[in-house]
Design an enzyme around this catalytic site. Structure first.
Site, PDB file in Angstrom:
ATOM      1  N   ASP A 465       7.869 -43.271   9.004  1.00  0.00           N
ATOM      2  CA  ASP A 465       7.508 -41.873   8.779  1.00  0.00           C
ATOM      3  C   ASP A 465       8.323 -40.946   9.690  1.00  0.00           C
ATOM      4  OD1 ASP A 465       6.211 -39.826   7.518  1.00  0.00           O
ATOM      5  OD2 ASP A 465       4.216 -40.295   8.280  1.00  0.00           O
ATOM      6  N   GLU A 468      12.801 -36.460  10.629  1.00  0.00           N
ATOM      7  CA  GLU A 468      13.525 -35.229  10.291  1.00  0.00           C
ATOM      8  C   GLU A 468      13.720 -34.319  11.501  1.00  0.00           C
ATOM      9  OE1 GLU A 468      10.809 -36.644   6.997  1.00  0.00           O
ATOM     10  OE2 GLU A 468      10.434 -35.903   9.033  1.00  0.00           O
ATOM     11  N   ASP A 529       5.029 -35.300   1.138  1.00  0.00           N
ATOM     12  CA  ASP A 529       3.657 -34.791   1.059  1.00  0.00           C
ATOM     13  C   ASP A 529       3.491 -33.755  -0.053  1.00  0.00           C
ATOM     14  OD1 ASP A 529       3.354 -36.401   3.243  1.00  0.00           O
ATOM     15  OD2 ASP A 529       3.336 -34.779   4.704  1.00  0.00           O
TER      16      ASP A 529
END
Length: 736
Positions: A465, A468, A529
């Site tokens: 996860d 970024e 998401d």
């Protein structure tokens, strides 16, 4: 601003870039309108060595100035006589090198430099091992003021004066070429030609190749983009961000690669920020603003399938994920205990919902979100037994983690003391968090040792996860700043997880959110998401299609969206889309489990899951072809039907492999318009046959339009509760 003797003088040098906010997008194009910079326009080519496919380009020095007429002010350009001192020591109009390498008969590599000093190339993490290769299937000739190198698939040419890069197809037809100043003669819009800039602030250079766009031209690719499939008329910032959802122009997974329906593709081999203006600011101009000082392009000739094959040869093809990964992943944010994991497994089997993976998200640590790679001993009193028991019942465990360490994390002090984090200019941290520096081999070794212990317990996959937020202003162990490390941080992160997983388990699997060119080597990725809305579903599909057109074979998404509990009608319509994707995960805010809705919805969930498990022979065979040829499982129509102009803009339906067409219901209607390309098509559910063209088709019992090419044979297998229980001796064919 003062104009004296034809020179533009700026009293104050002001950067065109707005203040940069952490992990927000970066528009490189803004720097190419700054009056304080010096502009060098590609003018002519000279001293070409045909045998080495190299030579020099002459660049003319220019400046920008403001021109006003009838109360309209526009930017104009003028030649600039340099004021550098001592004058004889510098070239007003420098001659700078270029080099062409021939990789395959379909692929050439063109490098154009903005400095006489060429830095020795280091191994590129973006390129596959052993790449780029070289071939001798290109021949040279000079004609009509052009230096041409030709193979059986096309020609790359350099026009001498004015300088242009020109691409021709195999029949000698012009596909595209770079713009020069003379192209402005027919328009009042003064488009800057192929150029590079030298910044007044630090003398740093950036390059901007400008190519021509043509009527009917379509551009696709550039990563996991949620905007319209055809990028003509758009501007995309290829800069890894956390856009919070796949519904903005920003991307978790930008990829500096695109294809044109005119028969060419371009991979911009750089990790620096790139902004692609595909006719957004000028309809005839494709402006590729690059923060890099070198234009390093791999140029491909052919149809989309050819180009994807070539591109993934250069940057690497994925390896085949394990069979179990193609099954159902059951998840929410989050399961918090061993008891919950057992309960989810028991309910999946009780309700006969085929499933292979239970994912534990942020809640398996002692403190939610505080990643320490350890099961909380109170809530998971015997994690090893849980993993073993669930595996015996056909379930693999997936675990969440992230590469950021907050000040309260147990490992924070150790990371600081060992220097395993990204530093700022003072040697401290750009953020309060310690961000793992994956350009440091010691960091990778430390990190992999933590994951290795979990994988040895029998954990099947690690959720990769975030990634970024690598600091743009950070200093990395590689010796580079975030200017070059930010975008490839996800690639280094993906690589570290994939390699320790393969080493420990022998399987090629992870579950990542962020990516860059080359990440496709490490399957697989999911779409981030999404909102729990119809638009969230539509945007997610556009993301998947664009991602597949960027060299990624395997992809998933959160069925129903992530943010809130999914409305039942939306969840029902999203199910077949989620199960007819290479990989399938129900994830998001609870409840995600179907039995917590109602019996009818549980039946619908089971029906879609059973469909996928019945199709496992087809899915596995198609996945293997994807691995071999660099094709996506969730496939834009244009890959299979490149000569049909309509499909280059269709982004609400897709091919699932080569033979099945899927058209999800994007609103509460039970039918929708579907475009069918050449040939006849058979409804998978009703067996009704359709001819090419637009048809309004009602969904079947499964709320989705699913069609199969007439004449296709689709292998099936009896439904099993997990892939480990599939009886491969009972595969049977269904002819449509």
């Amino acid at each position: 601003m003062l104009l004296i003797s034809g020179l533009v003088l700026s009293a104050v040098s002001v950067s065109a870039q707005p203040p940069y906010l952490q992990s927000q997008t970066y528009d490189v194009g803004l720097d190419f309108g700054d009056y304080s910079h010096t502009y060098f326009f590609a003018d002519s080519v000279n001293d070409v060595d045909p045998s080495e496919a190299s030579g020099h380009i002459n660049w003319k020095r220019h400046s920008l100035f403001a021109r006003q007429a009838f109360n309209t002010t526009v930017t104009a350009v003028q030649p600039l006589k340099m004021l550098d001192f001592p004058e004889p020591e510098y070239d007003n109009d420098p001659n700078l090198p270029f080099k062409i390498d021939f990789v395959t008969p379909r692929t050439v590599r063109l490098r154009i430099y903005t400095s006489p000093v060429i830095i020795k190339e280091q191994p590129s993490v973006m390129l596959a091992e052993g790449q780029p290769a070289t071939c001798n299937d290109w021949t040279y000739n000079k004609a009509e003021g052009e230096h041409r190198w030709t193979s059986e698939y096309g020609t790359i040419a350099l026009a001498e004066n004015p300088f242009r890069v020109v691409l021709y197809d195999a029949d000698g037809n012009l596909m595209t070429d770079t713009r020069t100043l003379s192209d402005n003669d027919s328009t009042q819009v003064r488009v800057l030609p192929f150029q590079f800039i030298r910044r007044s602030s630090d003398n740093r250079r950036s390059i901007n190749p400008v190519f021509a766009l043509h009527p009917y031209e379509k551009i696709v690719g550039c990563g996991e983009s949620s905007t319209a499939l055809n990028k003509v008329g758009q501007k995309l910032n290829l800069f890894v961000t956390d856009p919070q959802s796949p519904e903005t122009p920003d991307m978790y997974k930008p990829v500096p690669f695109f294809m044109s329906n005119r028969g060419y593709g371009i991979f911009m081999h750089t990790s620096a920020p790139v902004t692609c203006d595909f006719g957004q600011s000028h309809a005839q101009s494709m402006k590729l603003f690059m923060e890099d000082e070198t234009m390093d392009f791999f140029i491909f000739f052919g149809e989309p399938k050819d180009i994807l094959d070539e591109y993934t040869d250069v940057t690497g093809k994925p390896q085949m994920p394990p069979l179990w990964s193609f099954g159902t992943w059951m998840s929410r944010i989050s399961y918090f205990s061993q008891a919950e994991a057992y309960d989810i497994a028991a309910n999946l089997r009780k309700h006969q919902i085929p499933s292979d993976v239970i994912h534990l998200d942020t809640g398996w640590f002692t403190t939610d979100w505080e990643c320490d790679y350890k099961f909380d001993p109170e809530r998971f009193p015997d994690a090893q037994k849980m993993i073993d028991d669930l595996k015996a019942d056909g379930f693999h465990i997936s675990l969440w983690q992230l590469p950021y360490f907050t000040p309260h994390n147990n490992y924070y002090k150790e990371l600081i003391e060992k220097g395993l984090y990204v530093k700022n200019a003072k040697g401290g941290m750009p953020f309060e968090d310690a961000v793992l520096d994956f350009s440091n081999p010691e960091t990778v070794e430390w990190y992999q040792s933590k994951l290795e212990g979990l994988l040895k317990m029998g954990v099947g996959a690690i959720k990769v996860d975030f990634g970024e937020g690598a600091p743009l202003n950070g200093l990395y162990h590689s010796g580079k700043t975030g200017l070059y490390e930010h975008n490839i941080y996800p690639l280094r992160y993906n690589k570290a997880v994939a390699e320790i997983t393969e080493k420990t388990t022998g399987e090629h699997i992870m579950w990542a959110r962020s990516a860059w060119a080359g990440s496709q080597r490490y399957p697989l990725h999911w779409g981030g998401d999404a909102s729990n809305t119809d638009i969230g579903m539509a945007a997610t599909l556009r993301c998947g299609l664009s991602f597949g057109l960027s060299g990624f074979s395997f992809w998933s998404h959160d069925i129903g969206g992530f943010v809130q509990s999914t409305p039942e009608n939306l969840y029902r319509r999203w199910l077949p889309f989620g199960f007819l994707t290479s990989h399938t995960r129900a994830h998001g805010a609870p409840p995600t489990e179907p039995w917590l809705y109602n019996e009818s919805f549980t039946d619908a969930f089971r029906q879609s899951a059973e469909l996928k498990y019945k199709l496992m022979p087809y899915i596995v065979a198609q996945a293997q072809r994807c691995v071999e040829n660099g094709l996506p499982m969730l496939r834009a129509m244009l890959i299979e039907f490149p000569d049909d102009p309509a499909v280059w803009q269709i982004d609400d339906q897709y091919m699932f492999g080569s033979d099945m067409l899927v058209a999800p219901l994007m609103d509460e209607s039970s039918e929708r318009y579907v475009y069918l390309p050449e040939g006849k098509w058979v409804d998978y559910q009703t067996k009704k046959t359709y001819t090419p063209g637009y048809h309004r088709i009602a969904a079947g019992d499964i709320p989705c339009v699913i069609l199969v090419r007439k004449g296709s044979v689709i292998p099936h297998v009896p439904v099993a509760q997990s892939t480990s229980e599939i009886d491969w001796n009972k595969v049977y064919d269904v002819k449509f």
